[in-house]
Design a protein around this motif. Structure first.
Motif, short mmCIF file in Angstrom:
data_model
loop_
_atom_site.label_atom_id
_atom_site.label_comp_id
_atom_site.label_asym_id
_atom_site.label_seq_id
_atom_site.Cartn_x
_atom_site.Cartn_y
_atom_site.Cartn_z
N SER A 42 -47.44 -63.66 1.22
CA SER A 42 -47.67 -62.66 2.27
C SER A 42 -46.46 -61.76 2.43
CB SER A 42 -47.97 -63.36 3.60
OG SER A 42 -46.87 -64.14 4.00
N SER A 43 -46.68 -60.65 3.11
CA SER A 43 -45.61 -59.70 3.40
C SER A 43 -45.91 -59.01 4.72
CB SER A 43 -45.49 -58.66 2.28
OG SER A 43 -44.58 -57.64 2.63
N VAL A 44 -44.95 -59.07 5.65
CA VAL A 44 -45.08 -58.38 6.94
C VAL A 44 -43.74 -57.72 7.26
CG1 VAL A 44 -46.82 -59.99 7.81
CG2 VAL A 44 -44.40 -60.42 8.28
N ARG A 45 -43.72 -56.90 8.30
CA ARG A 45 -42.49 -56.26 8.72
C ARG A 45 -42.23 -56.63 10.17
NH1 ARG A 45 -40.63 -53.01 4.81
NH2 ARG A 45 -38.91 -52.43 6.17
N ARG A 46 -40.97 -56.98 10.46
CA ARG A 46 -40.56 -57.35 11.81
C ARG A 46 -39.20 -56.73 12.13
NH1 ARG A 46 -45.02 -59.05 14.41
NH2 ARG A 46 -46.18 -60.62 13.21
N ARG A 47 -38.98 -56.47 13.41
CA ARG A 47 -37.69 -55.94 13.86
C ARG A 47 -36.87 -57.05 14.51
NH1 ARG A 47 -39.12 -51.71 18.60
NH2 ARG A 47 -36.86 -51.73 18.79
N PHE A 48 -35.60 -56.77 14.76
CA PHE A 48 -34.68 -57.79 15.26
C PHE A 48 -35.14 -58.37 16.59
CE2 PHE A 48 -30.82 -59.06 17.60
CZ PHE A 48 -30.32 -60.02 16.73
N SER A 49 -35.63 -57.53 17.50
CA SER A 49 -36.06 -58.03 18.81
C SER A 49 -37.21 -59.02 18.69
CB SER A 49 -36.48 -56.86 19.71
OG SER A 49 -37.55 -56.13 19.14
N GLU A 50 -38.03 -58.88 17.65
CA GLU A 50 -39.11 -59.83 17.43
C GLU A 50 -38.58 -61.17 16.94
OE1 GLU A 50 -43.03 -57.32 16.25
OE2 GLU A 50 -41.32 -57.05 14.89
N PHE A 51 -37.51 -61.14 16.16
CA PHE A 51 -36.86 -62.39 15.75
C PHE A 51 -36.29 -63.11 16.98
CE2 PHE A 51 -36.96 -60.55 11.53
CZ PHE A 51 -36.94 -61.64 10.67
N VAL A 52 -35.71 -62.35 17.89
CA VAL A 52 -35.17 -62.94 19.13
C VAL A 52 -36.29 -63.61 19.91
CG1 VAL A 52 -34.06 -62.44 21.34
CG2 VAL A 52 -33.28 -61.27 19.26
N TRP A 53 -37.44 -62.94 20.01
CA TRP A 53 -38.60 -63.52 20.70
C TRP A 53 -39.05 -64.81 20.01
CZ3 TRP A 53 -43.42 -64.74 18.83
CH2 TRP A 53 -44.38 -65.11 19.79
N LEU A 54 -39.12 -64.78 18.68
CA LEU A 54 -39.57 -65.95 17.93
C LEU A 54 -38.67 -67.15 18.21
CD1 LEU A 54 -41.37 -67.29 15.75
CD2 LEU A 54 -39.70 -66.51 14.07
N ARG A 55 -37.37 -66.94 18.16
CA ARG A 55 -36.44 -68.06 18.39
C ARG A 55 -36.63 -68.66 19.77
NH1 ARG A 55 -31.66 -69.86 20.27
NH2 ARG A 55 -30.41 -71.16 18.82
N GLN A 56 -36.76 -67.80 20.78
CA GLN A 56 -36.96 -68.29 22.14
C GLN A 56 -38.28 -69.06 22.26
OE1 GLN A 56 -36.73 -64.60 24.33
NE2 GLN A 56 -34.49 -64.65 24.45
#
Length: 211
Positions: A42-56
Motif C-alpha cells: 500500500s501507499s498513503v500520504r500523511r503529515r507530521f500532525s497526523e503522526f502525532v495523533w497516531l502516537r497519542q
C-alpha cells in the motif's frame, strides 16, 4: 517462516492550505507478507500532525502497556525550505513506524492499520475504528493503495494512478464518498475482518516473533 513488514517514509511534498499557510506530507509505503495485514502492499500520504495523533491514539488504546517510541521532536524553527530538516524528520518518522510495527499489541490496533493503509482523515479513522461508520476497517483499507510494485520504476508508475489525499482525481477525491457505495454484507465483513477488528478493542493473533 518469519514474516516481514517493511515500511518506508519518503517523497516529502509541500502542500498549500492557502496563500499564507503550507505544510509537508510524506508518502508511507508498506510491503509485507504478514497475516496481520489484509493488504500486502500500500501507499498513503500523511503529515507530521497526523503522526502525532497516531502516537497519542496508540498510547491511549494500549492502556500504557507499551511504551511508544518517540517521534522526531517538534522544532519551532522548522523550515519548509530546509532540505536537511525535512530529511531528518522523514528519517525519524520512518524509525518511529519501524519500531511501532515490531509490537504485536500495537499491530492489533485498527487505528494503525487505517493510518497506514487508508485515505481516511484522522477523525474518520477514529470513527471507523470505533465502529461508528457504515463501512468497516477492512473495506476502508481495500479501497485505496497500490496493488504491487517491484522496482523504483514500477512504484513511480503506479503512484501516478494511486489514490492521493490531495489528488484532484474524481475516483479518489473523497474516500468516504467512495465507501458509501460499498454493500454491507455482514458475512463478508466478518470473514475479511479475521485479522483486523472494527473496534480498538479487537485483537490480532500475531505473536511478537512473527514480525
Amino acid at each position: 517462516m518469519q514474516q516481514v513488514i517493511s515500511v518506508w517514509v519518503r517523497d516529502p511534498r509541500i502542500r498549500k492550505n492557502d496563500f499564507w499557510h503550507a505544510y509537508i506530507d510524506y508518502e508511507i509505503c508498506l510491503h509485507t507478507d504478514s497475516v496481520c495485514f489484509t493488504k500486502k502492499i500500500s501507499s498513503v500520504r500523511r503529515r507530521f500532525s497526523e503522526f502525532v495523533w497516531l502516537r497519542q491514539k496508540l498510547q491511549a488504546n494500549s492502556m500504557l502497556m507499551v511504551q511508544l517510541p518517540d517521534l522526531p521532536p517538534k522544532n519551532p524553527f522548522f523550515s519548509l525550505n530546509s532540505a536537511q530538516q525535512i530529511t531528518e524528520r522523514m528519517k525519524g518518522l520512518q524509525k518511529f513506524l519501524e519500531q511501532v510495527l515490531q509490537s504485536s499489541l500495537l499491530l492489533s490496533d485498527s487505528c494503525l492499520h487505517l493510518f497506514l493503509q487508508s485515505q481516511l482523515s484522522v477523525s474518520k479513522i477514529h470513527a471507523c475504528a470505533a465502529g461508528r461508520t457504515h463501512y468497516s476497517v477492512a473495506q476502508a483499507v481495500q479501497r485505496c493503495g497500490l496493488r504491487r510494485f517491484h522496482s523504483e520504476e514500477d512504484l513511480q508508475k503506479d503512484l501516478g494512478m494511486s489514490c492521493d489525499s490531495d489528488s484532484d482525481s474524481s475516483e479518489c477525491k473523497d474516500p468516504e464518498k467512495q465507501l458509501e457505495d460499498l454493500p454491507m454484507n455482514k458475512a463478508e465483513s466478518a470473514a475479511s475482518l479475521e485479522f483486523i477488528g472494527t473496534s480498538q478493542e479487537s485483537t490480532l493473533s500475531c505473536s511478537s516473533g512473527s514480525i
